[in-house]
Write an enzyme that holds these catalytic residues in place. Structure first.
Site, PDB file in Angstrom:
ATOM      1  N   HIS A  90       1.098  -1.446   0.601  1.00  0.00           N
ATOM      2  CA  HIS A  90      -0.155  -0.087  -0.504  1.00  0.00           C
ATOM      3  C   HIS A  90       0.873   1.459   0.306  1.00  0.00           C
ATOM      4  O   HIS A  90       0.197   1.865   0.573  1.00  0.00           O
ATOM      5  CB  HIS A  90      -0.815  -0.368   1.085  1.00  0.00           C
ATOM      6  CG  HIS A  90      -2.399  -1.266   0.435  1.00  0.00           C
ATOM      7  ND1 HIS A  90      -2.555  -1.361  -0.265  1.00  0.00           N
ATOM      8  CD2 HIS A  90      -2.245  -1.619   1.953  1.00  0.00           C
ATOM      9  CE1 HIS A  90      -3.278  -2.205  -0.283  1.00  0.00           C
ATOM     10  NE2 HIS A  90      -3.604  -2.466   1.871  1.00  0.00           N
TER      11      HIS A  90
ATOM     12  N   HIS B 286      -9.805   1.824   0.880  1.00  0.00           N
ATOM     13  CA  HIS B 286      -8.835   0.494   1.520  1.00  0.00           C
ATOM     14  C   HIS B 286     -10.676   0.766   3.091  1.00  0.00           C
ATOM     15  O   HIS B 286     -10.117   0.002   4.146  1.00  0.00           O
ATOM     16  CB  HIS B 286      -7.793   0.477   2.117  1.00  0.00           C
ATOM     17  CG  HIS B 286      -7.443  -1.010   2.559  1.00  0.00           C
ATOM     18  ND1 HIS B 286      -8.652  -1.753   3.493  1.00  0.00           N
ATOM     19  CD2 HIS B 286      -6.497  -1.365   2.468  1.00  0.00           C
ATOM     20  CE1 HIS B 286      -8.296  -2.970   3.313  1.00  0.00           C
ATOM     21  NE2 HIS B 286      -6.512  -2.846   3.155  1.00  0.00           N
TER      22      HIS B 286
ATOM     23  N   GLU C 296     -11.184  -4.319  -2.546  1.00  0.00           N
ATOM     24  CA  GLU C 296     -10.407  -2.999  -3.287  1.00  0.00           C
ATOM     25  C   GLU C 296     -10.397  -3.058  -4.895  1.00  0.00           C
ATOM     26  O   GLU C 296     -10.076  -4.050  -4.970  1.00  0.00           O
ATOM     27  CB  GLU C 296      -9.507  -3.075  -2.801  1.00  0.00           C
ATOM     28  CG  GLU C 296      -9.235  -2.989  -0.930  1.00  0.00           C
ATOM     29  CD  GLU C 296      -8.282  -3.870  -0.828  1.00  0.00           C
ATOM     30  OE1 GLU C 296      -6.596  -3.350  -0.749  1.00  0.00           O
ATOM     31  OE2 GLU C 296      -8.616  -4.668   0.245  1.00  0.00           O
TER      32      GLU C 296
END
Ligand code: BGC
Length: 382
Positions: free
Chosen positions: A134, A208, A346
């Site tokens: 991420h 997210h 996601e």
């Protein structure tokens, strides 16, 4: 006639006063800005509450562009929050699970924390075992975004922008990123992502949000019924990096082509389920030729009748069952976020694409424009 106008005015005034005095839900069809506190460095952070014509409400903070709450009706019309989140900026500053946040520069994992572009190797932070997760140590989820209310034909919209500087977290190029959140009057939360760069780079933007359609704090999400428009998924190794194979879902616990409870096969004796500790996998979305945006997934929560459909222009979706939530994060109203108490869908390009030439490319060059859209559409079922 005069008398009636007067009455309406008085009634309106009473209503407005009661509404204002109660500090309750915002006015339908409005956006309200308030303070959400300060970052540990003292930077002010705001909260924008978007309310559509039906009273459906989405609260978004400039910290990480995070969705803080999302209140949608159940089958009896009662509004309820369906996402995990925190009461103030402190929760987001300590948010190790990326709850509600915008993710960048690269959503999901990059294997061995490096990739090659134009013959040059770029080295990133290893913040997830040997890999980058991420966006690295300070991803877009920890940035304070610049917000601007913008007009939308069909609801309330908020534009968030962020400049990710050349070399930030090891990624090349000054990247100008823009995300427009629109809460539509048909009860959808739409996310339009765009970006430009001044050097070749890679990017994979997503949001997210962790959903529990029965409401945060109502236990595991395993009875939510899920459908995913995917015939294949990308199996992973022990570091959750795709092996490169696109595997058929048929005959595996990853077959969600027909609506199936999330928990029905989550403890199956299956190598991939074991590696993910449940579901933590990218699905290869079916596309209808010519359709700019397609249905990716649909979830129904049987007790409240709430439904969310995920539509996207992206080729993949990560279905994650909150396997790493361990109760240590306390969210809104002091609720502990326990294992599998929420799920994520996601939308994304496949994990580790920069190291997988066969996956759809995540490269962005100067002069090009990154443009993707994802929509979470809410409704109910009897
Ligand atoms: C990943 C999980 C990870 C989670 C972060 C998901 O996108 O696939 O492995 O734990 O994000 O909280």
């Amino acid at each position: 006639m005069m008398r009636r106008v007067l009455w309406v005015t008085i009634a309106g005034a009473i209503l407005m006063t009661t509404w204002a005095a109660s500090g309750a839900a915002a006015k339908p069809g409005s956006t309200k800005k308030s303070s959400f506190g300060k970052t540990p460095d003292g930077e002010p952070v705001d909260l924008y509450t978007l309310t559509n014509k039906n009273g459906v409400e989405a609260a978004i903070t400039t910290f990480g562009g995070s969705v803080v709450s999302l209140k949608v009706p159940d089958r009896s019309g009662k509004l309820g929050d369906v996402v995990l989140g925190f009461d103030s900026v402190d929760g987001y500053a300590n948010n190790t699970s990326y709850i509600g946040a915008l993710i960048g520069r690269y959503g999901n994992r990059i294997g061995h924390a490096q990739f090659k572009l134009e013959g040059k190797t770029y080295t990133l932070a290893k913040n997830n075992g040997e890999n980058t997760l991420h966006g690295g140590i300070k991803g877009f989820n920890k940035a304070v975004w610049t917000a601007k209310e913008v007009s939308a034909k069909d609801g309330q919209a908020l534009e968030l922008t962020y400049l990710s500087k050349d070399g930030e977290e090891g990624f090349p190029g000054n990247l100008h990123v823009r995300v427009i959140y629109t809460l539509t009057d048909s009860n959808a939360l739409k996310m339009d992502y765009s970006a430009t760069t001044d050097k070749d780079t890679v990017l994979n933007l997503t949001n997210h949000s962790y959903f529990n359609l029965a409401g945060p704090g109502s236990g595991e999400v395993l009875s939510h019924v899920l459908m995913i428009e995917a015939d294949k998924f990308t199996p992973v190794d022990s570091g959750l990096i795709p092996t490169g194979e696109l595997r058929d879902v048929a005959g595996t616990p990853f077959d969600f082509r027909k609506p199936t409870a999330m928990g029905a096969r989550i403890n199956a004796d299956d190598e991939q389920i074991k590696l993910g500790g449940g579901y933590d996998h990218n699905f290869v979305l079916r596309r209808k030729l010519g359709d700019p945006i397609s249905l990716a997934a649909r979830v129904v929560e049987p007790t409240t009748g709430r439904v969310v459909e995920v539509w996207t222009t992206e080729p993949g979706v990560q279905f994650y069952t909150g396997n790493f939530l361990d109760g240590s994060l306390k969210g809104k109203g002091g609720i502990s976020y326990t294992k599998r108490s929420a799920f994520c869908l996601e939308t994304q390009h496949f994990p580790d694409s920069p190291n997988n030439p066969k996956f759809p490319s995540t490269e962005l060059k100067p002069g090009e424009r990154y443009d993707t859209t994802t929509i979470y559409k809410f409704s109910t079922e009897k």
